[in-house]
Design a protein around this motif. Structure first.
Motif, PDB file in Angstrom:
ATOM      1  N   GLY A 124      28.818  -2.955   4.536  1.00 32.74           N
ATOM      2  CA  GLY A 124      27.397  -2.656   4.628  1.00 32.74           C
ATOM      3  C   GLY A 124      27.089  -1.189   4.376  1.00 32.74           C
ATOM      4  O   GLY A 124      27.992  -0.350   4.292  1.00 32.74           O
ATOM      5  N   LYS A 125      25.806  -0.903   4.296  1.00 38.92           N
ATOM      6  CA  LYS A 125      25.357   0.469   4.053  1.00 38.92           C
ATOM      7  C   LYS A 125      25.820   1.434   5.128  1.00 38.92           C
ATOM      8  O   LYS A 125      25.964   2.629   4.874  1.00 38.92           O
ATOM      9  N   GLU A 169      25.249 -13.214   1.114  1.00 36.54           N
ATOM     10  CA  GLU A 169      25.759 -12.128   1.956  1.00 36.54           C
ATOM     11  C   GLU A 169      25.358 -10.768   1.390  1.00 36.54           C
ATOM     12  O   GLU A 169      24.985  -9.872   2.139  1.00 36.54           O
ATOM     13  N   ILE A 170      25.445 -10.619   0.075  1.00 37.88           N
ATOM     14  CA  ILE A 170      25.060  -9.361  -0.567  1.00 37.88           C
ATOM     15  C   ILE A 170      23.572  -9.103  -0.370  1.00 37.88           C
ATOM     16  O   ILE A 170      23.177  -7.987  -0.009  1.00 37.88           O
ATOM     17  N   GLU A 171      22.777 -10.116  -0.571  1.00 38.30           N
ATOM     18  CA  GLU A 171      21.323  -9.981  -0.402  1.00 38.30           C
ATOM     19  C   GLU A 171      20.990  -9.573   1.034  1.00 38.30           C
ATOM     20  O   GLU A 171      20.165  -8.672   1.265  1.00 38.30           O
ATOM     21  N   ARG A 172      21.615 -10.218   1.981  1.00 35.96           N
ATOM     22  CA  ARG A 172      21.388  -9.896   3.393  1.00 35.96           C
ATOM     23  C   ARG A 172      21.777  -8.439   3.678  1.00 35.96           C
ATOM     24  O   ARG A 172      21.046  -7.702   4.331  1.00 35.96           O
ATOM     25  N   ALA A 173      22.929  -8.004   3.144  1.00 37.39           N
ATOM     26  CA  ALA A 173      23.401  -6.631   3.375  1.00 37.39           C
ATOM     27  C   ALA A 173      22.469  -5.614   2.719  1.00 37.39           C
ATOM     28  O   ALA A 173      22.197  -4.554   3.288  1.00 37.39           O
ATOM     29  N   LEU A 174      21.966  -5.914   1.544  1.00 38.72           N
ATOM     30  CA  LEU A 174      21.052  -4.997   0.861  1.00 38.72           C
ATOM     31  C   LEU A 174      19.721  -4.874   1.594  1.00 38.72           C
ATOM     32  O   LEU A 174      19.072  -3.830   1.525  1.00 38.72           O
ATOM     33  N   ASN A 175      19.338  -5.930   2.296  1.00 40.38           N
ATOM     34  CA  ASN A 175      18.056  -5.917   3.020  1.00 40.38           C
ATOM     35  C   ASN A 175      18.152  -5.333   4.417  1.00 40.38           C
ATOM     36  O   ASN A 175      17.136  -5.144   5.074  1.00 40.38           O
ATOM     37  N   GLU A 176      19.369  -5.082   4.887  1.00 36.34           N
ATOM     38  CA  GLU A 176      19.538  -4.523   6.248  1.00 36.34           C
ATOM     39  C   GLU A 176      19.244  -3.040   6.256  1.00 36.34           C
ATOM     40  O   GLU A 176      19.389  -2.325   5.329  1.00 36.34           O
ATOM     41  N   LYS A 232      26.403   4.616   2.113  1.00 38.88           N
ATOM     42  CA  LYS A 232      25.222   4.791   1.254  1.00 38.88           C
ATOM     43  C   LYS A 232      24.889   3.500   0.526  1.00 38.88           C
ATOM     44  O   LYS A 232      23.736   3.187   0.302  1.00 38.88           O
ATOM     45  N   ASN A 233      25.917   2.794   0.104  1.00 38.97           N
ATOM     46  CA  ASN A 233      25.773   1.599  -0.714  1.00 38.97           C
ATOM     47  C   ASN A 233      26.337   0.384   0.013  1.00 38.97           C
ATOM     48  O   ASN A 233      27.102   0.509   0.952  1.00 38.97           O
ATOM     49  N   VAL A 234      25.984  -0.788  -0.484  1.00 37.49           N
ATOM     50  CA  VAL A 234      26.684  -2.009  -0.108  1.00 37.49           C
ATOM     51  C   VAL A 234      27.838  -2.133  -1.100  1.00 37.49           C
ATOM     52  O   VAL A 234      27.632  -2.081  -2.314  1.00 37.49           O
ATOM     53  N   VAL A 235      29.050  -2.234  -0.580  1.00 29.17           N
ATOM     54  CA  VAL A 235      30.251  -2.218  -1.417  1.00 29.17           C
ATOM     55  C   VAL A 235      31.003  -3.531  -1.263  1.00 29.17           C
ATOM     56  O   VAL A 235      31.236  -3.989  -0.143  1.00 29.17           O
ATOM     57  N   LEU A 236      31.397  -4.101  -2.387  1.00 25.74           N
ATOM     58  CA  LEU A 236      32.289  -5.253  -2.391  1.00 25.74           C
ATOM     59  C   LEU A 236      33.628  -4.779  -2.940  1.00 25.74           C
ATOM     60  O   LEU A 236      33.703  -4.347  -4.094  1.00 25.74           O
ATOM     61  N   ILE A 237      34.657  -4.821  -2.107  1.00 24.37           N
ATOM     62  CA  ILE A 237      36.011  -4.548  -2.575  1.00 24.37           C
ATOM     63  C   ILE A 237      36.607  -5.898  -2.929  1.00 24.37           C
ATOM     64  O   ILE A 237      36.668  -6.792  -2.085  1.00 24.37           O
ATOM     65  N   ASP A 238      37.021  -6.040  -4.170  1.00 24.08           N
ATOM     66  CA  ASP A 238      37.596  -7.308  -4.621  1.00 24.08           C
ATOM     67  C   ASP A 238      39.030  -7.075  -5.062  1.00 24.08           C
ATOM     68  O   ASP A 238      39.280  -6.381  -6.050  1.00 24.08           O
ATOM     69  N   ASP A 290      21.154  -1.756  -9.234  1.00 20.30           N
ATOM     70  CA  ASP A 290      20.025  -0.836  -9.094  1.00 20.30           C
ATOM     71  C   ASP A 290      19.506  -0.753  -7.664  1.00 20.30           C
ATOM     72  O   ASP A 290      18.732   0.146  -7.342  1.00 20.30           O
ATOM     73  N   ARG A 291      19.947  -1.660  -6.817  1.00 23.00           N
ATOM     74  CA  ARG A 291      19.552  -1.648  -5.400  1.00 23.00           C
ATOM     75  C   ARG A 291      20.633  -1.034  -4.515  1.00 23.00           C
ATOM     76  O   ARG A 291      20.530  -1.063  -3.293  1.00 23.00           O
ATOM     77  N   GLY A 292      21.683  -0.481  -5.138  1.00 26.41           N
ATOM     78  CA  GLY A 292      22.729   0.171  -4.361  1.00 26.41           C
ATOM     79  C   GLY A 292      23.949  -0.685  -4.097  1.00 26.41           C
ATOM     80  O   GLY A 292      24.704  -0.421  -3.166  1.00 26.41           O
ATOM     81  N   PHE A 293      24.188  -1.697  -4.926  1.00 23.52           N
ATOM     82  CA  PHE A 293      25.366  -2.554  -4.786  1.00 23.52           C
ATOM     83  C   PHE A 293      26.471  -2.054  -5.713  1.00 23.52           C
ATOM     84  O   PHE A 293      26.226  -1.777  -6.889  1.00 23.52           O
ATOM     85  N   VAL A 294      27.675  -1.928  -5.168  1.00 24.66           N
ATOM     86  CA  VAL A 294      28.825  -1.447  -5.928  1.00 24.66           C
ATOM     87  C   VAL A 294      29.971  -2.448  -5.779  1.00 24.66           C
ATOM     88  O   VAL A 294      30.210  -2.954  -4.680  1.00 24.66           O
TER      89      VAL A 294
END
Length: 174
Positions: free
Chosen positions: A144-145, A167-174, A56-62, A87-91
């Motif tokens: 990715g989503k 990379e985050i921007e690219r993933a959010l736009n896919e 559902k979201n773009v997720v960054l596991i750190d 707000d664009r679905g990034f977690v």
């Protein structure tokens, strides 16, 4: 060195570089394998599952630790990226590899660094073993989503946040 040898050497290095990138061996290379699901306790007491977000979201596991200076240097950048894109679905799921004896230190660091995203406790390092078997710190996995792993990165140097933001921007736009 003759021109022919230099050209041949250049060609070999180019082919090796391209092969490493296509095999996922190069830092920042894109992969397409599904991210393995996991559940971990969060610092706030709830249980968080990757499947709550992945797909559902773009997720960054750190993966990070309170004793890792590069991890702590990177954290303000992750907070800013999260604020900018949440707000664009990034977690961001910040997975602490500190042991149970360090929970107070984790809490203090989270407060001091204003980490406003979920902070998970991998005290037995079971999730880290699946995603980061070499135990590099910090270590990031961008999902990715669609739930697939897009990017893996070990370590942190100033300026890495620029590449991560792209990379985050690219993933959010896919």
């Amino acid at each position: 060195m003759t021109r022919t040898i230099r050209c041949a050497l250049s060609l070999v290095l180019t082919v090796l570089s391209l092969a490493a990138t296509s095999c996922g061996a190069a830092p920042g290379a894109r992969a397409s394998s599904p991210a393995p699901d996991f559940s971990l306790p969060a610092l706030d007491g709830r249980t968080v599952r990757l499947s709550d977000y992945a797909g559902k979201n773009v997720v960054l596991i750190d993966f990070w630790s309170t004793t890792c200076d590069p991890c702590l240097a990177e954290m303000p950048h992750l907070v800013e990226l999260y604020k900018k894109h949440k707000d664009r679905g990034f977690v961001v799921l910040a997975v602490s590899l500190d042991g149970p004896e360090s929970r107070a230190q984790v809490s203090s660091t989270v407060h001091d660094r204003e980490m406003i995203f979920p902070v998970l406790l991998d005290e037995e390092t079971t999730v880290a073993a699946r995603y980061n078997p070499k135990r590099e710190l910090p270590f990031s996995v961008l999902i990715g989503k669609d739930g697939s792993i897009l990017h893996k990165r070990g370590g942190y140097q100033p300026g890495d946040e620029v590449v991560l933001a792209q990379e985050i921007e690219r993933a959010l736009n896919e």
